[in-house]
Design a protein around this motif. Structure first.
Motif, PDB file in Angstrom:
ATOM      1  N   GLU A   1       0.768  -1.218  -0.075  1.00 36.43           N
ATOM      2  CA  GLU A   1       0.034  -0.096   0.195  1.00 36.43           C
ATOM      3  C   GLU A   1       0.810   1.086  -0.143  1.00 36.43           C
ATOM      4  O   GLU A   1       0.369   2.298  -0.247  1.00 36.43           O
ATOM      5  CB  GLU A   1      -0.950   0.005   1.090  1.00 36.43           C
ATOM      6  CG  GLU A   1      -1.994  -1.123   1.230  1.00 36.43           C
ATOM      7  CD  GLU A   1      -2.653  -1.306   2.623  1.00 36.43           C
ATOM      8  OE1 GLU A   1      -3.741  -1.940   2.477  1.00 36.43           O
ATOM      9  OE2 GLU A   1      -2.059  -1.066   3.479  1.00 36.43           O
TER      10      GLU A   1
ATOM     11  N   THR B   1      -6.205  -2.350  -2.184  1.00 35.96           N
ATOM     12  CA  THR B   1      -7.108  -3.195  -2.721  1.00 35.96           C
ATOM     13  C   THR B   1      -7.799  -4.180  -1.807  1.00 35.96           C
ATOM     14  O   THR B   1      -8.782  -4.625  -2.216  1.00 35.96           O
ATOM     15  CB  THR B   1      -6.059  -3.844  -3.432  1.00 35.96           C
ATOM     16  OG1 THR B   1      -5.050  -4.396  -2.541  1.00 35.96           O
ATOM     17  CG2 THR B   1      -5.403  -3.140  -4.466  1.00 35.96           C
ATOM     18  N   ASP B   2      -7.513  -4.229  -0.517  1.00 40.10           N
ATOM     19  CA  ASP B   2      -8.129  -5.444   0.236  1.00 40.10           C
ATOM     20  C   ASP B   2      -9.289  -4.487   0.947  1.00 40.10           C
ATOM     21  O   ASP B   2     -10.313  -5.046   1.775  1.00 40.10           O
ATOM     22  CB  ASP B   2      -7.337  -5.662   1.423  1.00 40.10           C
ATOM     23  CG  ASP B   2      -6.666  -4.481   2.452  1.00 40.10           C
ATOM     24  OD1 ASP B   2      -6.935  -3.630   2.028  1.00 40.10           O
ATOM     25  OD2 ASP B   2      -6.012  -5.024   3.408  1.00 40.10           O
TER      26      ASP B   2
END
Length: 785
Positions: A222, A493-494
């Motif tokens: 990230e 993204t998570d």
């Protein structure tokens, strides 16, 4: 004769109670604010309505200008919390002795030495024209509230009136909040003491580094930031500050603690944001519960403020304009403490050039005290001594970002109230100085994000800032980490960002935020991730139950070591048997919670034979038990191993519990032992009348549970807690929820002084809604110029 005395004192007590009751009724009559009808308020530009809902939350609607909305916020703050604002202002100014007498002198000297109010005076000119205008409107509203002359009971007891509010007063308390949240100078003192007595290995034992396998807020994936050179820490120095300098520094720590500013283990906060791909609604959910010192009245004041362009609802702080934590119509935000290393203690060379000023401290009933205060190029002189090895006079000075000129943090918070998207959100945060916070973000378009703004110093290579250092060329601040290089992420993204004061970034992030000992233990972050990372779509109720989670991962880690203990007596054996098979849930009825927390409290003392007054964290205790560490051993107590320490500490804990609750462990319910304590700042420790203001309630949770509720050593009181909870639904903002620890009012006999407390303890919330149908019974006050 004895019977006569009993009757006499019985009647005397009855008369005293009648007097107190009559005084309280009188105070209620003359102190309660005007909540309905129509008022003419000088300084307004147009009409304003203030609708208080069934919980006392004001919903402010200003027609003519945003300044009128902030004026009205200042007005209701003064109506409901004027004593709290006055007390906070006097703390920031260092003027408690004027009303409390000579007993407050150590506090005033500490506050004048550090110069919190002077820092606020220096910050005001740096703010934007919009901020200055809004602050001035807020100030006018506060003064309109004071002019209503319905002052709280505290003013009548102390027989004085508050002075007019000023714009600087509206900034000043933020400097004390920065102290409470953004410092490590006391850690430097502790580190120095431990290092001098136990060496580097002992320092690692007492203040263990953050574990390598524990969660960080952002992952390597990230982070997409340019690198800057990370300093290689130099070998740790082993020299100690002189005893005289340490005495002065610890006196200041004691003064700060007496004001409620305590760097308590386990103190911290939680916030997280969940992307739409993880929620049942398909839109983000944002949650926040800042953990701060409990007080009466409570720190926060819930409010809904709307002007032509300002629409914000959430938690405000009396004395400060705007919403600090909350939402507007487009975005939501929450905060927890980052705790980067932004303070350093410097040992000035002999003969260093210092500036001196004289602070005049007025003392009730006594002559004024002329108190000299010195400053250096770094900042205030916090100790001065000739007790060095060479006999020379040297000063210990403090450098801290929050005391430097040009603090534009208020521009940031007011900017957040207006921000409508990520670009405007980060633009507001670019002005942020101190105390650095983990900001989580969500918007109605479905975006989520995170930013850790604030001035974080770049130090000369080879210096990590963890201990006091000489003022020389090897120890300098050379700048600040650029805003663009501070940790941040948009739409990970998570779809999940969780913060719990844990380490912000992995070691792949190069800018140096802090040494590896400052981060909170990872237990809360780990438990939140367990609760949220289930693979099932999450709802508001799922998030609420996570905020209220009381399962102890501390117990889960210590369990195999504690259960190997060989009890020294029958009471210890019975208590240990109760722990076998326990799931670690520290509920109100749990007997095991009492045994475990009392035992942990004793284990945290295991280093005090080497370093008096130093308490271990629960993670440090675990490390010692895992490794058979040297801190378990205590020759004077005939303890030669961790097995001996476990047996002795269990016996000490059960003996203590038996004195408090009897000799039957099955009756040791946690709710009998563990309760919150929200104490009044001025009268909370005055035994005869403290009960009028102080409030408490039995509470679940314990050390490093998500619903954090660490018991204080010796009393088992919970004095730090989730001071405010919010859960914001980005699919329908008006379905959001919030709650405070006590209530909106400042009058201890008022209906809204502590009406939220049972709800807060029980895990309930009130609607965080700007729609009238959600407000219940209301009272409306209309104001016009």
């Amino acid at each position: 004769m004895m019977l006569r005395l009993v009757r006499f004192f019985g009647w005397l007590l009855f008369v005293l109670l009648l007097v107190v009751f009559a005084g309280v009724l009188y105070a209620r009559k003359v102190s309660n604010p005007v909540l309905s009808g129509t008022l003419t308020l000088r300084g307004l530009k147009g009409e304003v309505s203030i609708v208080r809902d069934r919980w006392g939350v004001p919903h402010i609607r200003a027609q003519a200008s945003d300044e009128d909305a902030l004026y009205a916020l200042g007005f209701v703050h003064a109506q409901d919390r004027m004593w709290q604002m006055e007390f906070q202002r006097r703390v920031a100014q260092g003027r408690l002795s004027e009303v409390l007498g000579a007993a407050a002198l150590p506090k005033d000297k500490f506050l004048r030495t550090w110069g919190f109010y002077r820092a606020a005076q220096a910050a005001l000119p740096a703010l934007s024209a919009r901020s200055r205008s809004l602050i001035s409107a807020y100030t006018a509203g506060v003064n309109a509230g004071i002019a209503q002359d319905r002052l709280p009971l505290e003013f009548r007891l102390m027989r004085y009136r508050p002075e007019r509010w000023t714009d600087v007063d509206s900034i000043a308390w933020s400097k004390l909040m920065a102290y409470d949240l953004g410092g490590n100078w006391d850690d430097e003192l502790t580190g120095q003491r431990v290092l001098s007595k136990l060496g580097a290995a002992g320092l690692n034992a007492v203040l263990p580094p953050y574990p390598a396998n524990a969660p960080t807020i952002l992952s390597s994936q990230e982070l997409n930031l340019p690198s800057v050179a990370r300093p290689t820490p130099a070998p740790l120095a082993t020299s100690s500050l002189p005893a005289d300098a340490l005495r002065q520094l610890h006196a200041q720590l004691a003064a700060a603690a007496s004001l409620g500013f305590i760097n308590a283990p386990g103190k911290g906060s939680n916030d997280w944001v969940i992307g739409g791909q993880r929620t049942q609604s398909g839109k983000p959910i944002l949650a926040d519960d800042p953990h701060l010192s409990l007080s009466a009245p409570m720190l926060w004041y819930l409010a809904d403020i709307q002007g032509p362009t300002l629409h914000a609802i959430g938690a405000s702080i009396p004395g400060l304009p705007g919403i600090v934590i909350g939402r507007n119509d487009h975005i939501a935000w929450g905060v927890t403490n980052v705790n980067p290393d932004v303070q350093d203690l410097f040992i000035e060379p002999a003969g260093a050039r210092l500036q001196t000023r004289t602070e005049v401290i007025k003392v009730k009933g006594q002559p004024p005290v002329n108190y000299p205060v010195q400053t250096s190029a770094h900042g205030p002189v916090v100790a001065s001594s000739s007790d060095w090895q060479d006999g020379q006079q040297r000063a210990v000075t403090l450098q801290w970002t929050a005391l430097e000129d040009g603090d534009t943090t208020f521009d940031s918070f007011l900017g957040l109230n207006y921000a409508q998207n990520w670009k405007q959100f980060t633009a507001a945060l670019s002005s942020y100085v101190a105390p650095s916070q983990n900001f989580v973000y969500a918007d109605t378009a479905g975006n989520i994000g995170y930013y850790a703004p604030g001035r974080v110093p770049i130090r000369t290579p080879g210096w990590d800032g963890s201990l006091p250092v000489p003022d020389d060329s090897a120890h300098r601040w050379t700048g600040y980490i650029p805003f663009a290089q501070l940790p941040h992420v948009l739409n990970p993204t998570d779809g999940l960002v969780v913060t719990a004061n844990n380490k912000v970034t992995p070691d792949s992030y190069k800018p140096f935020l802090a040494n590896n000992r400052v981060w909170a233990e990872p237990y809360r972050a780990e438990r939140i991730l367990q609760r949220l990372d289930t693979g099932k779509p999450l709802t508001l109720d799922d998030v609420a139950s996570t905020q209220l989670d009381t399962v102890s991962l501390v117990w889960k880690g210590l369990e195999p070591y504690l259960l190997q203990t060989q009890p020294k007596d029958d009471l210890s054996r019975t208590a240990l048997d109760l722990l076998r098979g326990w799931d670690g849930n520290e509920t109100l009825s749990s007997v095991q919670a009492s045994v475990f927390e009392a035992w942990l409290m004793k284990l945290e003392e295991m280093a005090q034979d080497e370093v008096p007054d130093v308490r271990l964290t629960s993670f440090a205790v675990l490390n010692q038990l895992k490794t058979g560490g040297a801190l378990c051993r205590n020759a004077s107590a005939n303890l030669g191993s961790c097995a001996d320490e476990l047996a002795a500490s269990l016996q000490a804990a059960t003996t203590d519990l038996s004195k408090r609750m009897g000799t039957d462990p099955s009756a040791w319910a946690w709710e009998k032992l563990h309760s919150s304590l929200s104490a009044h700042g001025a009268f909370g420790s005055v035994g005869a009348i403290a009960w009028i203001w102080n409030r408490g309630i039995a509470t679940p949770g314990g050390t490093n549970t998500v619903d954090v509720a660490r018991p204080d050593s010796g009393t088992f009181h919970q004095t730090h807690a989730p001071s405010y909870r919010q859960i914001i639904d980005l699919s329908d903002m008006n379905r959001s929820r919030f709650i405070g620890t006590l209530g909106q009012g400042g009058n201890p006999i008022g209906s809204h002084y502590a009406d939220m407390q049972p709800m807060w303890r029980g895990g309930q919330y009130i609607p965080m809604s700007s729609q009238a149908q959600d407000w219940g019974d209301t009272l409306t006050l209309n104001a016009a110029p």
